[in-house]
Design a protein around this motif. Structure first.
Motif, PDB file in Angstrom:
ATOM      1  N   HIS A 267       4.684 -25.125 -31.765  1.00 24.63           N
ATOM      2  CA  HIS A 267       5.467 -23.900 -31.621  1.00 24.63           C
ATOM      3  C   HIS A 267       6.071 -23.748 -30.224  1.00 24.63           C
ATOM      4  O   HIS A 267       7.038 -22.998 -30.053  1.00 24.63           O
ATOM      5  CB  HIS A 267       4.594 -22.693 -31.961  1.00 24.63           C
ATOM      6  N   ASP A 268       5.514 -24.442 -29.263  1.00 30.92           N
ATOM      7  CA  ASP A 268       6.042 -24.356 -27.901  1.00 30.92           C
ATOM      8  C   ASP A 268       7.249 -25.268 -27.679  1.00 30.92           C
ATOM      9  O   ASP A 268       7.854 -25.241 -26.606  1.00 30.92           O
ATOM     10  CB  ASP A 268       4.950 -24.719 -26.881  1.00 30.92           C
ATOM     11  N   GLN A 269       7.604 -26.055 -28.691  1.00 32.41           N
ATOM     12  CA  GLN A 269       8.697 -27.010 -28.502  1.00 32.41           C
ATOM     13  C   GLN A 269      10.063 -26.340 -28.421  1.00 32.41           C
ATOM     14  O   GLN A 269      11.020 -26.931 -27.937  1.00 32.41           O
ATOM     15  CB  GLN A 269       8.705 -28.049 -29.633  1.00 32.41           C
ATOM     16  N   ASP A 270      10.180 -25.107 -28.921  1.00 30.96           N
ATOM     17  CA  ASP A 270      11.492 -24.444 -28.892  1.00 30.96           C
ATOM     18  C   ASP A 270      11.475 -23.210 -27.990  1.00 30.96           C
ATOM     19  O   ASP A 270      12.220 -22.254 -28.212  1.00 30.96           O
ATOM     20  CB  ASP A 270      11.941 -24.069 -30.303  1.00 30.96           C
ATOM     21  N   GLY A 271      10.613 -23.243 -26.965  1.00 31.35           N
ATOM     22  CA  GLY A 271      10.561 -22.110 -26.057  1.00 31.35           C
ATOM     23  C   GLY A 271      10.139 -22.522 -24.661  1.00 31.35           C
ATOM     24  O   GLY A 271       9.549 -23.582 -24.458  1.00 31.35           O
ATOM     25  N   ASP A 272      10.453 -21.670 -23.704  1.00 28.30           N
ATOM     26  CA  ASP A 272      10.050 -21.892 -22.324  1.00 28.30           C
ATOM     27  C   ASP A 272       8.559 -21.612 -22.181  1.00 28.30           C
ATOM     28  O   ASP A 272       8.025 -20.666 -22.767  1.00 28.30           O
ATOM     29  CB  ASP A 272      10.848 -20.946 -21.415  1.00 28.30           C
ATOM     30  N   GLN A 273       7.856 -22.437 -21.413  1.00 32.31           N
ATOM     31  CA  GLN A 273       6.401 -22.305 -21.305  1.00 32.31           C
ATOM     32  C   GLN A 273       5.984 -21.000 -20.629  1.00 32.31           C
ATOM     33  O   GLN A 273       5.059 -20.329 -21.079  1.00 32.31           O
ATOM     34  CB  GLN A 273       5.827 -23.498 -20.532  1.00 32.31           C
ATOM     35  N   GLN A 274       6.647 -20.627 -19.550  1.00 37.30           N
ATOM     36  CA  GLN A 274       6.295 -19.411 -18.850  1.00 37.30           C
ATOM     37  C   GLN A 274       6.923 -18.176 -19.491  1.00 37.30           C
ATOM     38  O   GLN A 274       6.334 -17.098 -19.494  1.00 37.30           O
ATOM     39  CB  GLN A 274       6.724 -19.505 -17.382  1.00 37.30           C
ATOM     40  N   TRP A 275       8.121 -18.354 -20.063  1.00 36.64           N
ATOM     41  CA  TRP A 275       8.852 -17.233 -20.645  1.00 36.64           C
ATOM     42  C   TRP A 275       9.136 -17.558 -22.110  1.00 36.64           C
ATOM     43  O   TRP A 275      10.230 -17.992 -22.454  1.00 36.64           O
ATOM     44  CB  TRP A 275      10.146 -16.975 -19.875  1.00 36.64           C
ATOM     45  N   PRO A 276       8.168 -17.384 -22.999  1.00 36.04           N
ATOM     46  CA  PRO A 276       8.305 -17.845 -24.387  1.00 36.04           C
ATOM     47  C   PRO A 276       9.420 -17.178 -25.175  1.00 36.04           C
ATOM     48  O   PRO A 276       9.806 -17.669 -26.235  1.00 36.04           O
ATOM     49  CB  PRO A 276       6.931 -17.531 -24.999  1.00 36.04           C
ATOM     50  N   LEU A 277       9.946 -16.061 -24.682  1.00 35.40           N
ATOM     51  CA  LEU A 277      11.040 -15.399 -25.385  1.00 35.40           C
ATOM     52  C   LEU A 277      12.372 -16.127 -25.181  1.00 35.40           C
ATOM     53  O   LEU A 277      13.336 -15.887 -25.908  1.00 35.40           O
ATOM     54  CB  LEU A 277      11.165 -13.943 -24.906  1.00 35.40           C
ATOM     55  N   ILE A 278      12.418 -17.025 -24.191  1.00 30.35           N
ATOM     56  CA  ILE A 278      13.650 -17.778 -23.943  1.00 30.35           C
ATOM     57  C   ILE A 278      13.666 -19.013 -24.853  1.00 30.35           C
ATOM     58  O   ILE A 278      12.826 -19.893 -24.717  1.00 30.35           O
ATOM     59  CB  ILE A 278      13.748 -18.204 -22.468  1.00 30.35           C
ATOM     60  N   PRO A 279      14.598 -19.074 -25.796  1.00 30.02           N
ATOM     61  CA  PRO A 279      14.575 -20.170 -26.775  1.00 30.02           C
ATOM     62  C   PRO A 279      15.237 -21.441 -26.272  1.00 30.02           C
ATOM     63  O   PRO A 279      16.040 -21.437 -25.345  1.00 30.02           O
ATOM     64  CB  PRO A 279      15.374 -19.579 -27.946  1.00 30.02           C
ATOM     65  N   LYS A 280      14.880 -22.539 -26.901  1.00 22.37           N
ATOM     66  CA  LYS A 280      15.591 -23.794 -26.712  1.00 22.37           C
ATOM     67  C   LYS A 280      15.536 -24.556 -28.031  1.00 22.37           C
ATOM     68  O   LYS A 280      14.671 -24.304 -28.872  1.00 22.37           O
ATOM     69  CB  LYS A 280      14.986 -24.616 -25.572  1.00 22.37           C
ATOM     70  N   LYS A 281      16.477 -25.470 -28.216  1.00 22.24           N
ATOM     71  CA  LYS A 281      16.552 -26.192 -29.477  1.00 22.24           C
ATOM     72  C   LYS A 281      15.473 -27.260 -29.554  1.00 22.24           C
ATOM     73  O   LYS A 281      15.110 -27.876 -28.558  1.00 22.24           O
ATOM     74  CB  LYS A 281      17.937 -26.830 -29.631  1.00 22.24           C
ATOM     75  N   ILE A 282      14.991 -27.476 -30.778  1.00 21.47           N
ATOM     76  CA  ILE A 282      14.032 -28.561 -30.957  1.00 21.47           C
ATOM     77  C   ILE A 282      14.777 -29.887 -31.049  1.00 21.47           C
ATOM     78  O   ILE A 282      15.925 -29.951 -31.495  1.00 21.47           O
ATOM     79  CB  ILE A 282      13.149 -28.359 -32.209  1.00 21.47           C
ATOM     80  N   HIS A 283      14.112 -30.927 -30.599  1.00 23.74           N
ATOM     81  CA  HIS A 283      14.622 -32.297 -30.716  1.00 23.74           C
ATOM     82  C   HIS A 283      13.728 -32.964 -31.747  1.00 23.74           C
ATOM     83  O   HIS A 283      12.530 -33.158 -31.511  1.00 23.74           O
ATOM     84  CB  HIS A 283      14.552 -32.995 -29.356  1.00 23.74           C
ATOM     85  N   LEU A 284      14.281 -33.304 -32.901  1.00 21.12           N
ATOM     86  CA  LEU A 284      13.454 -33.721 -34.033  1.00 21.12           C
ATOM     87  C   LEU A 284      12.528 -34.895 -33.729  1.00 21.12           C
ATOM     88  O   LEU A 284      11.358 -34.856 -34.129  1.00 21.12           O
ATOM     89  CB  LEU A 284      14.313 -34.011 -35.261  1.00 21.12           C
ATOM     90  N   PRO A 285      12.963 -35.942 -33.038  1.00 18.95           N
ATOM     91  CA  PRO A 285      12.010 -37.022 -32.736  1.00 18.95           C
ATOM     92  C   PRO A 285      10.791 -36.536 -31.946  1.00 18.95           C
ATOM     93  O   PRO A 285       9.664 -36.972 -32.209  1.00 18.95           O
ATOM     94  CB  PRO A 285      12.847 -38.022 -31.939  1.00 18.95           C
ATOM     95  N   HIS A 286      11.017 -35.651 -30.997  1.00 21.60           N
ATOM     96  CA  HIS A 286       9.882 -35.111 -30.242  1.00 21.60           C
ATOM     97  C   HIS A 286       9.031 -34.214 -31.122  1.00 21.60           C
ATOM     98  O   HIS A 286       7.794 -34.257 -31.074  1.00 21.60           O
ATOM     99  CB  HIS A 286      10.398 -34.340 -29.033  1.00 21.60           C
ATOM    100  N   PHE A 287       9.676 -33.401 -31.933  1.00 22.05           N
ATOM    101  CA  PHE A 287       8.995 -32.508 -32.871  1.00 22.05           C
ATOM    102  C   PHE A 287       8.119 -33.330 -33.824  1.00 22.05           C
ATOM    103  O   PHE A 287       6.938 -33.017 -34.038  1.00 22.05           O
ATOM    104  CB  PHE A 287      10.059 -31.725 -33.639  1.00 22.05           C
ATOM    105  N   ALA A 288       8.682 -34.381 -34.386  1.00 22.90           N
ATOM    106  CA  ALA A 288       7.926 -35.254 -35.290  1.00 22.90           C
ATOM    107  C   ALA A 288       6.773 -35.932 -34.555  1.00 22.90           C
ATOM    108  O   ALA A 288       5.699 -36.154 -35.123  1.00 22.90           O
ATOM    109  CB  ALA A 288       8.848 -36.297 -35.912  1.00 22.90           C
ATOM    110  N   GLY A 289       7.007 -36.248 -33.276  1.00 24.78           N
ATOM    111  CA  GLY A 289       5.938 -36.862 -32.488  1.00 24.78           C
ATOM    112  C   GLY A 289       4.753 -35.932 -32.304  1.00 24.78           C
ATOM    113  O   GLY A 289       3.594 -36.383 -32.292  1.00 24.78           O
ATOM    114  N   ILE A 290       5.027 -34.639 -32.161  1.00 29.60           N
ATOM    115  CA  ILE A 290       3.935 -33.661 -32.044  1.00 29.60           C
ATOM    116  C   ILE A 290       3.146 -33.600 -33.354  1.00 29.60           C
ATOM    117  O   ILE A 290       1.908 -33.574 -33.359  1.00 29.60           O
ATOM    118  CB  ILE A 290       4.484 -32.263 -31.698  1.00 29.60           C
TER     119      ILE A 290
END
Length: 650
Positions: free
Chosen positions: A317-340
């Motif tokens: 769930h942390d793959q599409d958000g900033d670690q310190q500021w979880p409300l700030i979104p970012k896009k998932i990268h599927l290869p990394h997502f699949a790796g998790i």
């Protein structure tokens, strides 16, 4: 000093025979999480969900495939953090019902061969709890040492400063000043959630008493809130150290390394296990934020450590958000997502660790909006694909209310004033204050409403949509939180979806049945990732580990799974005209240096897919028309999900 009852290290645990494939009811259980305030207003009087509403839907939940109902906090509370600020652990809040109603709920669940799970929130209490009120009376109070009190510091201009520089999760300092005693108490979430002092044996005994109180009433177990934060790091003199400076523009600093997985946390949990949990046949899951490496999970859940059955991790769930500021979104990268996904699935299979398999809960935005698409064109297929994704992963399965009908995030046109959660409210406030001070905020205040629509916890807390009627059938009174009525009127409600063979709800029922049918592969088998660098499609095979031997070799290739399930998931809005899997695709993935966690045997052979692959489930009504030609699957549609059973390799 730590005094572990079961001090086996990870190296010791690695030498033990794996118990991963040993059946257990809590491994196979489907847990349905209910956020009581937003489930169903049974008394129809106050617009707040309640226990009566839960009891009226038990047959629906049983029909869905749920084995356990998990009630999010319903204890007496001032409700400043939606019940995670408990004022009385042994009393059900009046707005939800009564202790007697809870006992009736347990009895009704038992009639249906179902169980009840509750939240145990014991890192902190409410500032209105009797323990804290007593602690506030002064330094000589018998409850003073039940919380973490310390002297503060004095600034250059004589101003009073907190004991250290820790930041609270909901912004500001992690300390609150008490003028009467000239001391500060630790509160790593908010001033109205003071942290308990687990170093005090009396506190631990009180927690044991709370757990025993509910287990004796027939509760089957607990979800333990931020349980890896109960042990803090102390200096030799009893002070709590400053956190390193990682946010130069901030006055207060993230300190998770100083209060997550602290030096005595496993001692405390083993003591709880020995004195209470071991006396009952329980299901337990620990919420363990910031546990990114599987080695951290292992001692929590390995049976030889006698701690918990499973843990929630936040890695995926942390793959599409900033670690310190979880409300700030970012896009998932599927290869990394699949790796998790691969990391946790393969690690747990190798080590006897057990995972809690969840995609949604009260703290997470809706998955169809977050990881797929909630557009009118794709939403149904995408939500059904998500169901095939989650149900094909091992670990005790958790489904969150509304997930089974494909509920989406809050509409884009709702104003920021509709958001009630303290995390969102405080984040916006802090961004505005920093701008006013001429300092750099983590986000432009104008962007916060956009970010909130994508990531805010309130996205999961809008009331469940039961019908197309007023307030979506949630209540006849004005709801405590705005309902997505327009969405419900468009057919996104339980009543309509029950009539539709190809609804998201029907897809979840099918997927849960399929999970049970293939539990030897999904729950107790291994995980072979395929094509790990694909940026649109995730695919993998679940193999039953009751492997047949091949006398030609002792290598991984010689271990032949007795049954295999091939899963293909298109995470893109594109049609994949040609998707090819080589016969050695699983072995090739194992040899990819970028795949850090490797599967144990058996590693499946994928030859003759045209003959061997039989469609079991698809996220579209016309998925049955898909055909393999040799090793190629043609025209995987946007957000399509597929399960194929593979005939045994000859």
């Amino acid at each position: 000093m730590s005094n572990l009852r079961y001090p086996l290290s990870n190296a010791d645990l690695a030498k033990l025979q794996s118990s991963y494939s040993e059946p257990a009811w809590w491994k196979e259980a489907v847990v349905y999480q209910i956020w009581p305030a937003s489930f169903l207003n049974g008394n129809a009087q106050d617009g707040v969900g309640d226990l009566g509403g839960v009891m009226s839907k038990l047959d629906y939940l049983k029909d869905l495939g749920a084995d356990v109902v998990w009630l999010s906090p319903c204890y007496e509370s001032p409700d400043k953090d939606y019940g995670y600020d408990v004022a009385d652990y042994k009393k059900i809040a009046d707005r939800y019902g009564s202790n007697e109603q809870l006992e009736q709920l347990i009895a009704e669940l038992k009639k249906r061969d179902m169980k009840l799970m509750m939240d145990l929130i014991v890192n902190h209490t409410s500032s209105e709890h009797a323990w804290f009120k007593e602690s506030l009376k002064g330094k000589d109070s018998p409850k003073r040492d039940w919380y973490i009190w310390r002297k503060g510091k004095v600034g250059a201009n004589g101003e009073k400063l907190p004991p250290n520089n820790w930041v609270a999760f909901f912004t500001g300092p992690a300390w609150t000043y008490d003028e009467a005693s000239d001391e500060w108490y630790l509160c790593i979430f908010s001033p109205w959630q003071p942290d308990l002092n687990w170093e005090n044996p009396a506190v631990r005994e009180a927690v044991h008493d709370i757990a025993k109180f509910w287990l004796d009433k027939g509760v089957a177990g607990f979800r333990m809130d931020v349980i890896n934060e109960i042990s803090k790091t102390y200096n030799a003199d009893g002070s709590l150290p400053d956190a390193p400076i990682t946010e130069p523009n901030s006055k207060y600093q993230p300190a998770v390394s100083l209060f997550c997985d602290g030096p005595r946390v496993h001692e405390f949990i083993q003591e709880l296990g020995e004195k209470v949990l071991s006396k009952y046949d329980t299901i337990t899951v620990g919420e363990t934020p910031h546990a990114k490496h599987p080695d951290i999970l292992l001692p929590w859940t390995h049976p030889a450590r006698h701690e918990l059955r499973s843990c929630f991790t936040f890695d995926l769930h942390d793959q599409d958000g900033d670690q310190q500021w979880p409300l700030i979104p970012k896009k998932i990268h599927l290869p990394h997502f699949a790796g998790i996904v691969n990391k946790w699935q393969t690690y747990c299979h190798r080590t006897s660790a057990w995972l809690a398999n969840y995609f949604e809960n009260h703290d997470q935005a809706r998955t169809v909006s977050r990881w797929a698409s909630d557009s009118a064109e794709h939403r149904k297929t995408a939500a059904r694909m998500i169901s095939l994704f989650q149900t094909s992963l091992s670990g005790s399965l958790y489904v969150y209310q509304g997930q089974e009908i494909g509920m989406k995030n809050i509409p884009h046109d709702w104003p920021i004033e509709e958001y009630k959660d303290v995390a969102t409210v405080n984040f916006l406030k802090e961004c505005r204050e920093l701008v006013e001070q001429g300092r750099q905020p983590p986000a432009d205040p104008k962007e916060v409403p956009v970010f909130a629509q994508q990531k805010a916890r309130d996205n999961a807390r809008t009331p469940v949509q039961w019908t197309a009627g007023p307030h979506a059938g949630f209540s006849t009174a004005e709801p405590w939180m705005r309902v997505q009525e327009e969405d419900a009127k468009q057919g996104w409600n339980v009543e309509e979806e029950l009539k539709d063979r190809w609804s998201v709800l029907s897809g979840w029922r099918d997927a849960l049945r399929g999970r049970r049918e293939f539990k030897d592969c999904i729950l107790y088998g291994n995980f072979n990732l395929l094509k790990p660098q694909d940026e649109k499609v995730m695919s993998y095979v679940r193999n039953s580990c009751d492997a047949r031997s091949n006398s030609d070799s002792d290598s991984a290739r010689a271990s032949v799974p007795s049954r295999s399930l091939l899963v293909i998931l298109n995470f893109s809005a594109d049609t994949i005209d040609s998707y090819e899997l080589s016969p050695d695709a699983a072995h090739e993935a194992q040899e990819d240096a970028r795949v850090q966690y490797k599967s144990e045997a058996p590693i499946v052979e994928l030859h003759d897919l045209e003959k061997r692959a039989r469609l079991v489930l698809g996220s579209r009504e016309d998925s049955k028309e898909l055909r393999w030609k040799g090793q190629i699957l043609s025209r995987i549609r946007p957000f399509e999900g597929l399960w194929f059973e593979l005939a045994p390799s000859i």
